[in-house]
Structures are given as C-alpha cells and as structure tokens.
Design a protein around this motif. Sequence first.
Motif, short mmCIF file in Angstrom:
data_model
loop_
_atom_site.label_atom_id
_atom_site.label_comp_id
_atom_site.label_asym_id
_atom_site.label_seq_id
_atom_site.Cartn_x
_atom_site.Cartn_y
_atom_site.Cartn_z
N SER A 31 0.74 -1.71 -0.01
CA SER A 31 0.10 -0.09 -0.03
C SER A 31 0.85 1.53 0.08
O SER A 31 1.66 1.16 0.44
CB SER A 31 -0.59 0.14 0.97
OG SER A 31 -0.29 0.01 2.81
N SER A 63 -10.16 -0.24 -4.56
CA SER A 63 -8.42 0.37 -4.02
C SER A 63 -8.19 1.22 -5.21
O SER A 63 -9.66 1.82 -5.36
CB SER A 63 -7.15 -0.33 -4.81
OG SER A 63 -6.18 0.47 -4.85
N THR A 64 -7.99 2.56 -4.44
CA THR A 64 -8.03 3.41 -5.02
C THR A 64 -6.88 4.24 -6.17
O THR A 64 -6.95 5.22 -7.31
CB THR A 64 -8.13 5.52 -4.23
OG1 THR A 64 -7.08 4.69 -3.70
CG2 THR A 64 -9.11 4.99 -3.10
N LEU A 65 -6.47 3.37 -6.47
CA LEU A 65 -4.80 3.01 -7.87
C LEU A 65 -5.03 2.68 -8.73
O LEU A 65 -5.99 1.60 -8.44
CB LEU A 65 -3.85 2.14 -6.75
CG LEU A 65 -2.50 3.35 -5.54
CD1 LEU A 65 -1.41 1.85 -5.65
CD2 LEU A 65 -2.27 4.49 -6.73
N GLN A 69 -2.32 5.34 -12.01
CA GLN A 69 -1.72 6.22 -10.91
C GLN A 69 -0.14 5.66 -10.13
O GLN A 69 0.42 6.01 -9.44
CB GLN A 69 -2.64 6.34 -10.44
CG GLN A 69 -3.94 7.14 -10.63
CD GLN A 69 -4.44 6.98 -9.81
OE1 GLN A 69 -5.33 6.36 -9.25
NE2 GLN A 69 -5.84 8.33 -10.06
N CYS A 70 0.18 4.44 -10.45
CA CYS A 70 1.30 3.52 -10.08
C CYS A 70 2.27 3.75 -11.12
O CYS A 70 2.69 2.95 -12.23
CB CYS A 70 -0.07 2.30 -10.08
SG CYS A 70 1.61 1.18 -8.53
N SER A 107 3.52 6.13 -6.55
CA SER A 107 2.63 7.46 -7.53
C SER A 107 2.19 8.60 -6.30
O SER A 107 2.85 8.43 -5.10
CB SER A 107 1.67 6.77 -6.95
OG SER A 107 0.06 7.36 -6.62
N SER A 109 -0.38 9.59 -6.38
CA SER A 109 -1.87 9.43 -5.84
C SER A 109 -2.10 8.46 -4.54
O SER A 109 -2.80 7.37 -4.91
CB SER A 109 -3.04 8.83 -7.17
OG SER A 109 -2.76 10.23 -8.31
N ARG A 110 -1.17 9.10 -3.17
CA ARG A 110 -1.72 8.13 -2.06
C ARG A 110 -2.44 8.20 -1.29
O ARG A 110 -2.95 9.45 -0.77
CB ARG A 110 0.13 8.02 -1.38
CG ARG A 110 1.08 8.46 -2.41
CD ARG A 110 2.57 8.02 -1.72
NE ARG A 110 2.45 9.08 -0.93
CZ ARG A 110 2.71 10.68 -1.81
NH1 ARG A 110 3.30 10.56 -2.72
NH2 ARG A 110 3.45 11.42 -1.04
N THR A 111 -3.51 7.20 -0.88
CA THR A 111 -4.27 7.55 0.45
C THR A 111 -4.57 6.00 1.04
O THR A 111 -3.46 5.07 0.56
CB THR A 111 -5.40 7.49 -0.17
OG1 THR A 111 -5.85 6.14 -0.62
CG2 THR A 111 -5.61 8.62 -1.16
N SER A 114 -5.03 3.05 -0.94
CA SER A 114 -3.61 2.97 -2.21
C SER A 114 -2.67 1.43 -1.88
O SER A 114 -2.08 1.48 -1.95
CB SER A 114 -2.84 3.87 -2.36
OG SER A 114 -3.54 5.73 -2.65
#
Length: 227
Positions: A31, A63-65, A69-70, A107, A109-111, A114
Amino acid sequence: MESEANDSQGTANPFNLNFSTGLSQARTAGSLPAADSLGDFFRIGVLNAGNAINLNALFPAGSTLTATQCVLSIQSDAGSAPLAVSTTGNLNYSVVSNGVYFVHVESTSRTIRSQYLLNVSVSDATPPVITGTTLPGEGTSSSTLVDRFDLNFSEDMYSGGISNASMYELRNAGPDGTFGTADDILYHPVTVGYSSGLTVSYTITDGPLQSGIYRFTASSNLTDRAA
C-alpha cells in the motif's frame, strides 16, 4: 506483504521467490498511504545478463489506485536511476549486466486505500559460472598450507548441488606427475550449510594438500536455483 520502512534499496523487502525450471516467481501486496512519498522497494536478488524480468500490478476491489497512477520501475545496485519505467501496470526488462536488482513502486495519488498486488517473474536461461576462487591460479605454485578454499559464483546456487560432494574433483597427479594414471590421489572438498550467496566455502576433509601437481574440477551439473 511489504513492510515499512522499505523506502530505499538498502531497506528493500526481499521477494519470497518460488523456483522452477528456468523461472522464479513471487507475489506480494503493498500500500502507498499519503506519508509514503518514497514508495516501496523490493529486492529481486542477483541476476545475470540475459535474465528477463516481468512485473504485473493488480489493484484489488476498493483500492483507489489505477495502473496509470502506479509507477513501476526497475533499479540495480549500480545506482538509483531507473533502468525501465512503466505506468501501464506491466513492465518487462531484459537484464544487460550482472548485479542485484530491485523493483520500485510509487505513486503521487496516495491514500489509505492505495493498495496493490505485485507479481514478479524472472526468466533465467543463463547458466551460472565460477567467477573466482582462493585456490592458487592455474599454472602457479604456492607454499601456503591449503586445507580449505572458496568458490565465487555469478549467482545464487541450488543448495542441493552445492552440498553434493560428487560435483567436485580435487586430484593430485601422483609421483609420475601425469593426471589420469594409476598413482593419482583424490582429495575430498565438502561444504556444509550453504543456503544462498555468491561465495561458498569448502573444507578439504583429508587435507592439507601435500606437495605435488593438482587439478580441481567443478561439475557443469552445478546449477542455480532456477534449474
């Protein structure tokens, strides 16, 4: 599963590789939360020129990825500059020089959600070679007491072959100075406890070697772990 802090080559998580003929494979989960700005590093291990690395990233439900975005990349211990980069979820790289290789996942775009799954496979059709030894060089003489020696290999070896005494021959030419005649004397090198690494240490059980002409042979049936 990845564990922090795996934020550099030096702290990379090792892949738990499974080996079959000509292939090694692993899967891990990871993650990229907001604080993980350096991303995740994973250590593949020592690879040789001609090996081929394949990476495939998957994103579980929730997952938000996404693949775009990865960022997947390959690095080696020769430097931190990426050797290959992909934002498609897949990456293929053909190894051009021997070294230790790493995967970097990052990434912007990390949450907390992710999350990713990462599959890695390495195709290996390159046989290992002996790169060095502490035995005296061919055609040289030595006054040093020899009752042990090391062999250096180009990659991690299959431990079952390394520990098999029949894979080695250490032969004294005998009083007539000619190999392959009836007065030859055989010595017996053994190693115990090898599991991985490029250097293997041997003890000559009936040593030390006495004065004479010697020939050491390692069998071509010694294999790496993907044999």
